[in-house]
Design an enzyme around this catalytic site. Structure first.
Site, PDB file in Angstrom:
ATOM      1  N   LYS A  23      29.355  38.287  39.418  1.00  0.00           N
ATOM      2  CA  LYS A  23      28.220  37.762  40.166  1.00  0.00           C
ATOM      3  C   LYS A  23      27.064  37.431  39.223  1.00  0.00           C
ATOM      4  O   LYS A  23      26.474  36.342  39.303  1.00  0.00           O
ATOM      5  CB  LYS A  23      27.772  38.817  41.191  1.00  0.00           C
ATOM      6  N   ARG A  94      21.977  44.130  43.659  1.00  0.00           N
ATOM      7  CA  ARG A  94      23.381  43.872  44.028  1.00  0.00           C
ATOM      8  C   ARG A  94      24.332  44.295  42.932  1.00  0.00           C
ATOM      9  O   ARG A  94      24.051  44.092  41.756  1.00  0.00           O
ATOM     10  CB  ARG A  94      23.586  42.376  44.268  1.00  0.00           C
ATOM     11  N   GLY A 103      32.903  43.976  48.903  1.00  0.00           N
ATOM     12  CA  GLY A 103      32.527  45.067  49.799  1.00  0.00           C
ATOM     13  C   GLY A 103      32.792  46.460  49.261  1.00  0.00           C
ATOM     14  O   GLY A 103      32.529  47.439  49.941  1.00  0.00           O
ATOM     15  N   MET A 105      31.494  47.927  46.504  1.00  0.00           N
ATOM     16  CA  MET A 105      30.353  48.623  45.897  1.00  0.00           C
ATOM     17  C   MET A 105      29.084  48.276  46.677  1.00  0.00           C
ATOM     18  O   MET A 105      29.123  47.485  47.604  1.00  0.00           O
ATOM     19  CB  MET A 105      30.243  48.253  44.437  1.00  0.00           C
ATOM     20  N   ARG A 340      31.574  32.712  43.682  1.00  0.00           N
ATOM     21  CA  ARG A 340      32.709  33.276  42.945  1.00  0.00           C
ATOM     22  C   ARG A 340      33.936  32.450  43.323  1.00  0.00           C
ATOM     23  O   ARG A 340      33.917  31.746  44.351  1.00  0.00           O
ATOM     24  CB  ARG A 340      32.910  34.746  43.285  1.00  0.00           C
ATOM     25  N   HIS A 456      34.271  41.187  57.052  1.00  0.00           N
ATOM     26  CA  HIS A 456      34.949  42.029  56.058  1.00  0.00           C
ATOM     27  C   HIS A 456      36.462  42.021  56.273  1.00  0.00           C
ATOM     28  O   HIS A 456      37.246  41.807  55.353  1.00  0.00           O
ATOM     29  CB  HIS A 456      34.382  43.452  56.157  1.00  0.00           C
ATOM     30  N   SER A 804      74.370  39.172  29.591  1.00  0.00           N
ATOM     31  CA  SER A 804      73.397  39.280  30.674  1.00  0.00           C
ATOM     32  C   SER A 804      72.927  40.734  30.723  1.00  0.00           C
ATOM     33  O   SER A 804      73.739  41.649  30.858  1.00  0.00           O
ATOM     34  CB  SER A 804      74.054  38.883  32.000  1.00  0.00           C
ATOM     35  N   CYS A 872      69.908  40.045  34.711  1.00  0.00           N
ATOM     36  CA  CYS A 872      70.258  39.988  36.138  1.00  0.00           C
ATOM     37  C   CYS A 872      69.886  41.277  36.862  1.00  0.00           C
ATOM     38  O   CYS A 872      70.190  41.442  38.031  1.00  0.00           O
ATOM     39  CB  CYS A 872      71.727  39.664  36.322  1.00  0.00           C
ATOM     40  N   TYR A 892      67.828  32.557  30.561  1.00  0.00           N
ATOM     41  CA  TYR A 892      67.630  32.506  32.012  1.00  0.00           C
ATOM     42  C   TYR A 892      67.286  33.874  32.567  1.00  0.00           C
ATOM     43  O   TYR A 892      67.497  34.903  31.915  1.00  0.00           O
ATOM     44  CB  TYR A 892      68.886  31.960  32.719  1.00  0.00           C
TER      45      TYR A 892
END
Ligand code: PEP
Ligand code: MG
Length: 916
Positions: A23, A94, A103, A105, A340, A456, A804, A872, A892
């Site tokens: 903020k 703030r 919400g 803090m 934000r 909220h 694999s 896998c 992969y």
């Protein structure tokens, strides 16, 4: 000179969120790009940490001096004085950490008020109602946040005055009502703290700064960080923003609102938000009054509406991201109070990503990176079947899309408790508060009777991707009696309800749901991801049906087909059992002969579905006792059968004396009974099975007779499977279908094992090629899921054309943690007490298992440079693990079908993050 703890908005570095909090950094940045932000300054997160470090909780030396100096600058810019009787300066205090925790803090508004400055405020505005309203808000918020007075104490007084005055809404209270409330609130504080309410504004400010710092270590902030895995590297401490107050409650030319630059639920490119005329910010967020949609402002305050649209445009153009911002209009002037990056659900993230690329705001790379792969999960959530004919009982606001079913629960603690037991829960509240957060985590969805789409409940649910219906005003919630009433219907705690966060509808009972469909935007994003990714994404699929589903998710092949699952069908299991209990090789071969066409048909169908993509088929892996009943089950069954036999024998005696009974009696006695010899045969079969089960018993079956060890002991089993694969391949080739089968051997620990199996493969290949008159092409490879196999990867590479990693077993083997038990026993404790940060069966342990993998890849490729290597185990669908797999050069990853889209995006992230 003490350290620099405080930065004016004109000087703070807008990119330094770690120091200034999100903020604070954004307030600096907005100030510096000339948006209309009220003047103010930021006290750094470093000051917070130093303060929290001090056992006596004193602010670090120099903080308050710097606050005074910066406050003087704010006084100058506003032409107001902090604590002044004329034109008093009021500030908001703030919180704000590097990572947004909405919400979680504390924040205090209207700080600087006392009986003297109040008069100054009233004189300056000529509005005494406004003055007392600001004062009562300040006493309440400061009392609660900074002095720890329970909120209900204020609520009781507030309700008492409202009742006395006979009004429903606070805007209807008169000045004298508000004066009464202020007096009552001051008394509440005095009674609770045994001290008068602090009147010196500088003292108020110091207490407030400390309170905000303390809220970093408050329970709800700690819970939030734990749930969202916010580490100290990401955010450590909160900054404090001290900002000159502007007022949205100065009359009908004033307003306050919150908004998103685009719709965070759908991604539509329209301003989304709500506002309230003549109100302060917390009124909108707290859901105390239900606000109006922002579109209504076009009529109500047209000039400011146009300015707001311009602010929206500037914010997006600058941040190149959807913004979630707060604004206030004070007597016709629009101020931006914070911004934000907007938390959006996956639908909105995907849509905005595509649209922002199309308009040139961002490029494809940025579009991909702004979507957290795990969030795509939300798009695979079910929604209500549109064909359902259920009648909704109530309608609220569609606050967070998706549908959820669960039992109604009216408080967060109980929701948490029931949720932990696996119960599906819908948290039902009048409105939610930040302290309900633990209840959110445990619930399937949230329903509130009050509050808007930016309340909220709505914001938090959206962030979590949980369905939410807010402001369903037709519902009256009684949390004490645990009942909700809608007209003459009611539902109690424990009653099943369904909510649809996409439409805002609420239903009693369970409404049928359907699977989610891919949107065209998601297809676009995933196609961009595929362009970037180097890893291929395969699916783990065991049946033709699984394969069809995997293809829909965009699987590029099958990385693991566990053949054992094919034996579990009702008509197949008896043949498998016959094969297992066979006393002779001939009997076993006879049973396998029945399984061969079944397996061949399965493989053929899978090849057809996946053609021309590769399909990796793993030979039988689990210990064979898994196909038989347990010892206890057999012992019980045999006992019962023996009893039955005795009863039948007894019946014989009985029927010998049947001439004493009438016909219907005799019939009823005989019915259901059968020949004791037949029962004997069944008992004999069960006893053979029991003998086999006992013979197969192992103390450590996971380390026992399974995988290739089993294959080498009973060659006929693997031979049948290899033949089934190769014959299915031949049949597909004959039908003109391109297939790329791969035969994979499980649990290998030495090259000798592979060599033996390979010999059979080559032999069967010859016979199949001869029988079908064609040449077969396929790959032969090994799983790496045993530690020794990794250590001998170079040797195995002599035989195997691909590897694999079976990281489920490899994790088990590396840690010596049972994959069956650890997660229910000590692992949660290990995670909670930070002995291990993650569950290694979920998040690949890169430091141990990963290191082993990295070495194995290197050693394997030293022998076979083009060695195809994949994974896998379950980790193949986990984003952070996928990024590691990319780093060590795997070819992969293979994961369950629904995780394929997540893996495709994560594979792209792996490449993009590498370049950053
Ligand atoms: C593994 O061990 O990671 C694996 C994929 O095999 P399974 O889970 O079938 O043992
Ligand atoms: Mg395994």
């Amino acid at each position: 000179m003490s350290r620099k703890w405080v930065y004016d908005f004109t000087e703070g570095d807008g990119k330094n969120k770690k120091l200034l909090g999100g903020k604070g950094a954004n307030l600096c940045e907005m100030t510096q790009i000339d948006l209309n932000v009220p003047p103010g300054f930021v006290i750094t997160t470093e000051a917070c940490l130093a303060y929290l470090d001090d056992p006596e909780r004193r602010l670090p030396e120099g903080v308050m001096e710097q606050v005074h100096a910066n406050l003087a600058a704010v006084e100058k810019k506003t032409g107001r004085t902090f604590g002044g009787r004329e034109k008093p300066l009021l500030v908001s205090v703030r919180s704000g950490s590097a990572i947004s925790m909405p919400g979680m803090m504390d924040t205090i508004l209207n700080l600087g008020l006392n009986s003297q400055t109040l008069l100054g405020l009233i004189n300056g505005t000529g509005n005494d109602r406004f003055g007392y309203d600001a004062y009562r808000r300040f006493i309440q918020l400061f009392g609660k946040v900074a002095l720890g007075v329970p909120e209900e104490k204020f609520d009781t007084e507030f309700e008492a005055v409202k009742q006395k005055a006979g009004v429903k809404h606070d805007v209807d209270l008169s000045t004298s009502d508000l004066t009464d409330i202020c007096d009552r609130f001051l008394k509440v504080v005095q009674l609770f703290t045994h001290k008068p309410f602090p009147t010196d504004p500088y003292e108020q400010l110091e207490i407030a700064i400390k309170a905000v710092f303390n809220s970093w270590m408050g329970k709800r902030a700690i819970d939030y960080r734990r749930e969202f895995k916010i580490t100290p590297e990401q955010a450590n401490g909160t900054a404090v923003n001290v900002v000159a107050m502007v007022f949205g409650n100065m009359g009908n030319d004033s307003a306050t609102g919150v908004g998103f630059t685009r719709d965070p639920g759908t991604g539509e490119n329209v301003m989304f938000g709500e506002y309230l005329v003549n109100a302060q910010g917390e009124d909108v967020v707290a859901g105390i009054r239900t606000p109006k949609p922002v579109a209504a402002m076009a009529q109500e305050l047209p000039k400011q509406f146009n300015e707001l649209m311009e602010l929206r445009r500037k914010l997006e153009a600058h941040y190149k991201e959807v913004q979630d911002f707060e604004y206030t209009i004070e007597k016709g002037t629009l101020y931006c109070l914070q911004t934000r990056n907007g938390k959006m659900n996956a639908t909105a993230l995907v849509r905005t990503s595509v649209e922002m690329v199309k308009t040139g705001l961002i490029d494809k790379r940025q579009a991909l990176l702004r979507i957290n792969p795990e969030m795509l999960n939300q798009l695979l959530f079910p929604r209500l079947d549109p064909k359902n004919s259920s009648k909704p009982v109530a309608k609220g606001l569609p606050a967070s899309p998706g549908a959820a079913i669960g039992i109604a629960v009216f408080d967060a603690d109980r929701a948490e408790k029931l949720g932990r037991t696996g119960e599906r829960v819908i948290l039902v509240r009048e409105e939610t508060k930040p302290e309900d957060i633990h209840g959110f985590f445990a619930s399937q969805g949230i329903l509130t009777s009050r509050g808007g789409k930016t309340s909220h409940a709505a914001v938090v649910a959206r962030g979590m991707g949980k369905p939410c219906v807010s402001g369903a005003e037709g519902i009256t919630v009684d949390i004490h009696l645990k009942v909700a009433r809608v007209g003459d219907t009611e539902f109690y705690e424990g009653d099943l309800i369904t909510i649809d966060g996409t439409t805002g509808l609420v239903y009693l009972g369970e409404v049928p749901m359907i699977e989610a469909e891919f949107s065209p935007e998601l297809e676009t994003i995933l196609s961009w991801a595929d362009e970037v990714a180097q890893l291929q994404v395969m699916a783990n699929a065991d049946t033709p049906e699984d394969s069809v589903r995997a293809l829909k998710y965009g699987a590029m092949g099958i990385g693991l087909c566990r053949t054992e699952r094919m034996f579990n069908g009702v008509e197949r299991l008896p043949i498998m059992v016959e094969m297992i209990i066979a006393e002779t090789k001939e009997d076993r071969i006879a049973a396998l002969g029945k399984l061969l066409p079944i397996q061949r048909e399965d493989f053929k169908q899978i090849f057809e579905v996946m053609a021309p993509r590769p399909v990796t088929i793993r030979l039988l892996d689990p210990p064979i006792h898994e196909f038989l009943p347990t010892e206890k089950q057999l012992v019980d069954e045999i006992k019962e059968l023996k009893n039955l036999r005795e009863t039948i024998r007894g019946m014989r005696v009985l029927t010998d004396a049947a001439h004493f009974m009438n016909l219907s009696e005799i019939k009823s006695k005989i019915q259901g009974f059968t020949d004791p010899e037949l029962v004997d045969t069944v008992i004999a079969k069960k006893e053979t099975m029991l003998k086999k089960v006992r013979a197969l018993h192992e103390v450590n079956p996971m380390l026992g007779h399974r995988g290739v060890r089993l294959g080498l002991t009973f060659p006929e089993i693997y031979e049948m499977q290899i033949r089934a694969v190769l014959e299915a391949t031949a049949e597909c080739l004959k039908a003109g279908i391109e297939v790329h089968p791969e035969i994979m051997v499980p649990q290998v620990c030495t090259a000798q094992e592979l060599k033996r199996v390979k010999e059979w493969v080559l032999e069967i290949q010859k016979s199949v090629e001869k029988a079908y008159g064609l040449a077969l092409k396929f790959k032969f490879g090994s799983m790496l899921e045993v530690v020794r196999a990794c250590m001998r990867a170079d040797n195995l590479a002599e035989e195997a054309e691909f590897f694999s990693f079976g990281t489920n077993d490899l994790t088990q083997a590396t840690f010596s943690f049972s994959r069956e038990d650890a997660e229910n026993k000590f692992l949660p404790m290990y995670n909670l007490s930070n002995i291990l940060q993650d569950n290694p069966f979920e998040v690949l342990d890169v430091k141990g298992v990963g290191r082993l993998m990295e070495q194995a890849v290197k050693w394997g490729r030293q022998v076979r440079a083009d060695m195809k290597v994949g994974i896998c185990g379950e980790h193949g669908g986990h984003p952070a693990s996928i990024i590691f797999c990319h780093k060590i050069g795997l070819s992969y990853v293979s994961c369950s079908g629904p995780r394929v889209p997540i893996a495709r995006l994560a594979a792209a992230h792996a490449v993009l993050l590498e370049k950053i």
